[in-house]
Every structure is written in structure tokens, then in C-alpha cells.
Motif scaffolding. Structure first.
Motif, PDB file in Angstrom:
ATOM      1  N   GLN A   1      32.994  44.199  42.003  1.00 21.13           N
ATOM      2  CA  GLN A   1      32.425  42.875  42.278  1.00 21.13           C
ATOM      3  C   GLN A   1      31.233  42.604  41.374  1.00 21.13           C
ATOM      4  OE1 GLN A   1      33.919  40.679  44.088  1.00 21.13           O
ATOM      5  NE2 GLN A   1      32.405  39.094  43.742  1.00 21.13           N
TER       6      GLN A   1
ATOM      7  N   GLU B   1      30.932  34.392  44.313  1.00 16.97           N
ATOM      8  CA  GLU B   1      31.131  35.786  43.898  1.00 16.97           C
ATOM      9  C   GLU B   1      29.864  36.603  44.124  1.00 16.97           C
ATOM     10  OE1 GLU B   1      33.973  36.950  43.430  1.00 16.97           O
ATOM     11  OE2 GLU B   1      35.145  35.178  42.942  1.00 16.97           O
TER      12      GLU B   1
ATOM     13  N   GLN C   1      29.707  37.443  47.717  1.00 15.99           N
ATOM     14  CA  GLN C   1      30.613  38.547  48.043  1.00 15.99           C
ATOM     15  C   GLN C   1      29.952  39.883  47.723  1.00 15.99           C
ATOM     16  OE1 GLN C   1      33.948  38.278  49.367  1.00 15.99           O
ATOM     17  NE2 GLN C   1      33.047  36.301  49.821  1.00 15.99           N
TER      18      GLN C   1
ATOM     19  N   GLY D   1      27.429  40.687  50.321  1.00 20.96           N
ATOM     20  CA  GLY D   1      28.087  41.153  51.542  1.00 20.96           C
ATOM     21  C   GLY D   1      28.480  42.624  51.458  1.00 20.96           C
TER      22      GLY D   1
END
Length: 124
Positions: free
Chosen positions: A36, A73, A76, A79
């Protein structure tokens, strides 16, 4: 089916120990976070090619990063990082500080070794 080198010690087919389970979870989270982070950096550099990984940590300094796709993004990534931090605390509670640190550190050492072989995008 797990490969033989991934088997936990003890009886064949025995469930992994809590320490091994946390180690595997931290490995998975490290891989997810690395993938990511690369996605966030790549997208940011499409928006503004001169950005470094350090610049991306301060997105408010770069108005071009006010892009909904990049924000998603980056969220994310945040997270995934939040889950890793929460699991650190859980590992410490379940395993005790020493074992929890060992399970986490084994994964982080592997992640750092992998990052050093990828051209150092994070340290730019």
C-alpha cells in the motif's frame, strides 16, 4: 495446505502457538503495508513527479495531493498502520511484553531487509 517450512513446532497438524500466529499476522500486515505504501507513493508521483517519500508524509504541504484517489489510498495505508498498532498492544497483552515484541520484531526485521533491497523509496 501449508508448506513444510511453515509448520509450527510440535505435532503435525497442531495449531500454531499464539506467538507463531502473531508472527504470521505481523508478516501479513507488513506485506500489506509495504504494497500500500508503494501504491501511495506511485500515485503521488503521478500527481507530482518530484515528490519524495518524506514529502508524502506531509501532504498538507502539497496542494496537488488534494486528489480523491490519492486521499483514498493514503487512508487505506493509515488503516493498515492502525491495525498493526492495535495488534501490537494485543500481542503484548496476550503474549507478554517479551514474546509480543519478539513476534513483532521478527516481522519488522524481515520488512526492513526487504525495503533495503527495493531501492530505498521510503528513505528518499
Amino acid at each position: 495446505m501449508r508448506s513444510p517450512d511453515r509448520e509450527s513446532p510440535g505435532a503435525p497438524g497442531a495449531p500454531p502457538s499464539p506467538a507463531e500466529l502473531f508472527h504470521r499476522i505481523f508478516e501479513l500486515l507488513s506485506a500489506m503495508e509495504e504494497a500500500q505504501r508503494a501504491k501511495v507513493i506511485d500515485l503521488a508521483r503521478r500527481l507530482l513527479p518530484t515528490l519524495t517519500a518524506e514529502d508524502i508524509r506531509n501532504p498538507h504541504d502539497f496542494p496537488d495531493l488534494d486528489d480523491p484517489d490519492w486521499q483514498f489510498e493514503d487512508g487505506q495505508l493509515a488503516g493498515i498502520e492502525s491495525v498493526r498498532f492495535a495488534l501490537r498492544g494485543l500481542a503484548r497483552d496476550v503474549l507478554g511484553d517479551g514474546e509480543g515484541r519478539e513476534a513483532r520484531d521478527r516481522s519488522e526485521i524481515g520488512r526492513q531487509a526487504g525495503a533495503s533491497h527495493q531501492g530505498g523509496a521510503e528513505g528518499e
